[in-house]
Design a protein around this motif. Sequence first.
Motif, PDB file in Angstrom:
ATOM      1  N   LYS A  85      -9.901 -11.252  -0.218  1.00  0.00           N
ATOM      2  CA  LYS A  85     -10.583 -10.340   0.715  1.00  0.00           C
ATOM      3  C   LYS A  85     -10.379  -8.907   0.271  1.00  0.00           C
ATOM      4  CE  LYS A  85     -11.108 -12.324   5.263  1.00  0.00           C
ATOM      5  NZ  LYS A  85     -10.479 -12.435   6.570  1.00  0.00           N
ATOM      6  N   GLY A  86     -11.426  -8.129   0.282  1.00  0.00           N
ATOM      7  CA  GLY A  86     -11.324  -6.731  -0.155  1.00  0.00           C
ATOM      8  C   GLY A  86     -11.824  -6.561  -1.578  1.00  0.00           C
ATOM      9  N   VAL A  87     -12.260  -7.664  -2.210  1.00  0.00           N
ATOM     10  CA  VAL A  87     -12.681  -7.604  -3.623  1.00  0.00           C
ATOM     11  C   VAL A  87     -13.896  -6.688  -3.808  1.00  0.00           C
ATOM     12  CG1 VAL A  87     -14.183  -9.658  -3.566  1.00  0.00           C
ATOM     13  CG2 VAL A  87     -13.013  -9.028  -5.684  1.00  0.00           C
ATOM     14  N   GLU A  88     -14.656  -6.472  -2.718  1.00  0.00           N
ATOM     15  CA  GLU A  88     -15.834  -5.597  -2.833  1.00  0.00           C
ATOM     16  C   GLU A  88     -15.428  -4.166  -3.178  1.00  0.00           C
ATOM     17  OE1 GLU A  88     -14.814  -7.102  -0.127  1.00  0.00           O
ATOM     18  OE2 GLU A  88     -14.344  -5.525   1.307  1.00  0.00           O
ATOM     19  N   GLY A 145      -7.210  -1.596  -1.801  1.00  0.00           N
ATOM     20  CA  GLY A 145      -8.554  -1.150  -2.187  1.00  0.00           C
ATOM     21  C   GLY A 145      -8.923   0.219  -1.626  1.00  0.00           C
ATOM     22  N   PRO A 146      -8.723   0.445  -0.294  1.00  0.00           N
ATOM     23  CA  PRO A 146      -9.109   1.748   0.264  1.00  0.00           C
ATOM     24  C   PRO A 146      -8.367   2.910  -0.399  1.00  0.00           C
ATOM     25  CG  PRO A 146      -8.731   0.156   2.010  1.00  0.00           C
ATOM     26  CD  PRO A 146      -8.290  -0.500   0.739  1.00  0.00           C
ATOM     27  N   ILE A 147      -7.115   2.684  -0.791  1.00  0.00           N
ATOM     28  CA  ILE A 147      -6.367   3.764  -1.466  1.00  0.00           C
ATOM     29  C   ILE A 147      -7.055   4.091  -2.786  1.00  0.00           C
ATOM     30  CG2 ILE A 147      -4.139   4.398  -2.524  1.00  0.00           C
ATOM     31  CD1 ILE A 147      -2.782   2.528  -0.591  1.00  0.00           C
ATOM     32  N   CYS A 148      -7.382   3.057  -3.546  1.00  0.00           N
ATOM     33  CA  CYS A 148      -8.019   3.286  -4.854  1.00  0.00           C
ATOM     34  C   CYS A 148      -9.345   4.003  -4.664  1.00  0.00           C
ATOM     35  CB  CYS A 148      -8.238   1.962  -5.574  1.00  0.00           C
ATOM     36  SG  CYS A 148      -6.699   1.189  -6.028  1.00  0.00           S
ATOM     37  N   LEU A 153      -5.689  -6.904  -1.373  1.00  0.00           N
ATOM     38  CA  LEU A 153      -6.761  -5.971  -1.766  1.00  0.00           C
ATOM     39  C   LEU A 153      -7.284  -5.180  -0.576  1.00  0.00           C
ATOM     40  CD1 LEU A 153      -8.958  -8.044  -4.263  1.00  0.00           C
ATOM     41  CD2 LEU A 153      -7.089  -6.479  -4.773  1.00  0.00           C
ATOM     42  N   GLU A 154      -7.238  -5.785   0.605  1.00  0.00           N
ATOM     43  CA  GLU A 154      -7.746  -5.060   1.778  1.00  0.00           C
ATOM     44  C   GLU A 154      -6.925  -3.808   2.053  1.00  0.00           C
ATOM     45  OE1 GLU A 154      -7.941  -8.308   4.704  1.00  0.00           O
ATOM     46  OE2 GLU A 154     -10.009  -7.625   5.003  1.00  0.00           O
ATOM     47  N   GLU A 155      -5.639  -3.850   1.685  1.00  0.00           N
ATOM     48  CA  GLU A 155      -4.778  -2.673   1.893  1.00  0.00           C
ATOM     49  C   GLU A 155      -4.804  -1.725   0.701  1.00  0.00           C
ATOM     50  OE1 GLU A 155      -0.893  -4.026   2.920  1.00  0.00           O
ATOM     51  OE2 GLU A 155      -1.592  -5.038   4.733  1.00  0.00           O
ATOM     52  N   ALA A 210       0.842  -1.202   0.000  1.00  0.00           N
ATOM     53  CA  ALA A 210       0.000   0.000   0.000  1.00  0.00           C
ATOM     54  C   ALA A 210       0.878   1.253   0.000  1.00  0.00           C
ATOM     55  CB  ALA A 210      -0.910  -0.021   1.226  1.00  0.00           C
ATOM     56  N   ASP A 211       1.978   1.222   0.763  1.00  0.00           N
ATOM     57  CA  ASP A 211       2.849   2.416   0.836  1.00  0.00           C
ATOM     58  C   ASP A 211       3.397   2.766  -0.540  1.00  0.00           C
ATOM     59  OD1 ASP A 211       2.417   2.638   3.455  1.00  0.00           O
ATOM     60  OD2 ASP A 211       4.339   1.777   4.115  1.00  0.00           O
TER      61      ASP A 211
END
Length: 477
Positions: free
Chosen positions: A289-292, A258-261, A254-256, A219-220
Amino acid sequence: MDADQFREFGRAAVDYIADYYETIRDRPVLPSVQPGYLDDLLPKDPPQSGESWRDVLQDVDRIIMPGITHWQSPNFHAYYPTAQSFPSVVAELMSAGFGVVGLSWIASPAMTELEVVMMNWLGRMLELPEQFLNCSEGPGGGVIQGSASEATYVGLLAAKEKKVKDLITENPQLSEAEIKGKLIAYSSDQSNSSVEKAGLLGSMKMRLLPTNGQGQLTADTLQEAINKDKEAGLIPCYFVANLGTTPTCAFDNLEELGPICNREEVWLHVDAAYAGTAFICPEYRHLMKGVEMADSFNFNPHKWMLVNFDCSAMWIRDAKYLVEAFNVERIYLKDQHKGLAPEYRHWQISLGRRFRALKIWFVLRIYGVEGIKKHVRNQVGLAKYFSALVEKDSRFELCSCSMGLASFRLKGDNALTEKLLQKISDKKNQFLIAGHLNHRYVIRYAICSRLTEQRDVDYSWREILEAADELVPRANK
Ligand code: PLP
């Protein structure tokens, strides 16, 4: 050719394929022909009058078969699997037999309707969030593309359409050309070549960001790249996350990411071309996980799900952006049923479409979901078995093992592993390819064929050891 001759020709061709599968294990995987070999064997001009199908079939055996690389051999371990199964082959035959092109609902209602149902079946098998399915209340839906490359490209074009629209709505003084010239896309340096190509085709600079030691983009790293680009006046638009990279089958988190996107309003496309099939098994679903948070998601039933090439399943959270990007109407395309079913020609590049849903349907009905799960688990087990063999020999290093793919090298200089691969390839009995992991040269060993069994892995390992013995003596000798 009349229907009776077709019956004869078709039966003979099916027999030929069935015989091929019964002997495939004994054939060297790699052909021995040289570039240009076929030109010498074929006449310079096509025949003026028709020939007998028997002669054609004989020439397949004489001329074509020697130049075939046996992808479905249990000793084929290169790239990733390209699926093949008999139900799927029969579906392809029937699809070709019907000879229909589904450019609108009325152009073949069964084509569009089976595709809608199959995409929902697949979505439920993977436990994708409802929002992606055709049956959800929302604007999401699934479509069969020809390849993951097309899905990544189509996703990029939809992302571009959305970004331009959003920015012009917010700032009407901005011009489309001004925005388009500043758009920027991201993925990792482990992503498939098709991701970079999507950027080239879509005229959007694609930054391939460095990954950590496990082949994952953190994510960084993504956030830093976005910040830097924004400071430079660029407009972040599209990000391709990998669930199962080509070199080592690594999974981005994706959990990390996804929120950035979502925060940065960057379209998140998930490329799960190979590994997506594994999400049919509950034990692997944690990897998605995080695909939503994704805007689009893609996997290739034509890689690991026993559906013959080409068949790439893509879901979009809001299909409106695709339809708006690709909607070009003509009077000859008008259909009075407009709006009652997806008009899939607006979801893809070409106008015509093949009846690909038929092969998904045949495979799912004949194998069942349990059959696919068994296939995936068996191949994962074989890759683990191979990895254990590598780990037992102190001359080797196991570099990765994920899903049905392992990578390994001989300890020491890269040149040693390169020589090892050359020796294995020279024998043509198995097909393995190289990769890079953390700047080191590795050999990828993928379980590809549905026919591969433990005895074939044992055979591979014996061949690898034989080649290694010529380069590094065994410790216990
Ligand atoms: N993405 C990944 C992760 C892949 O491994 C591959 C091919 O191996 C692709 C995309 C390209 O797939 P296709 O041939 O369906 O375009």
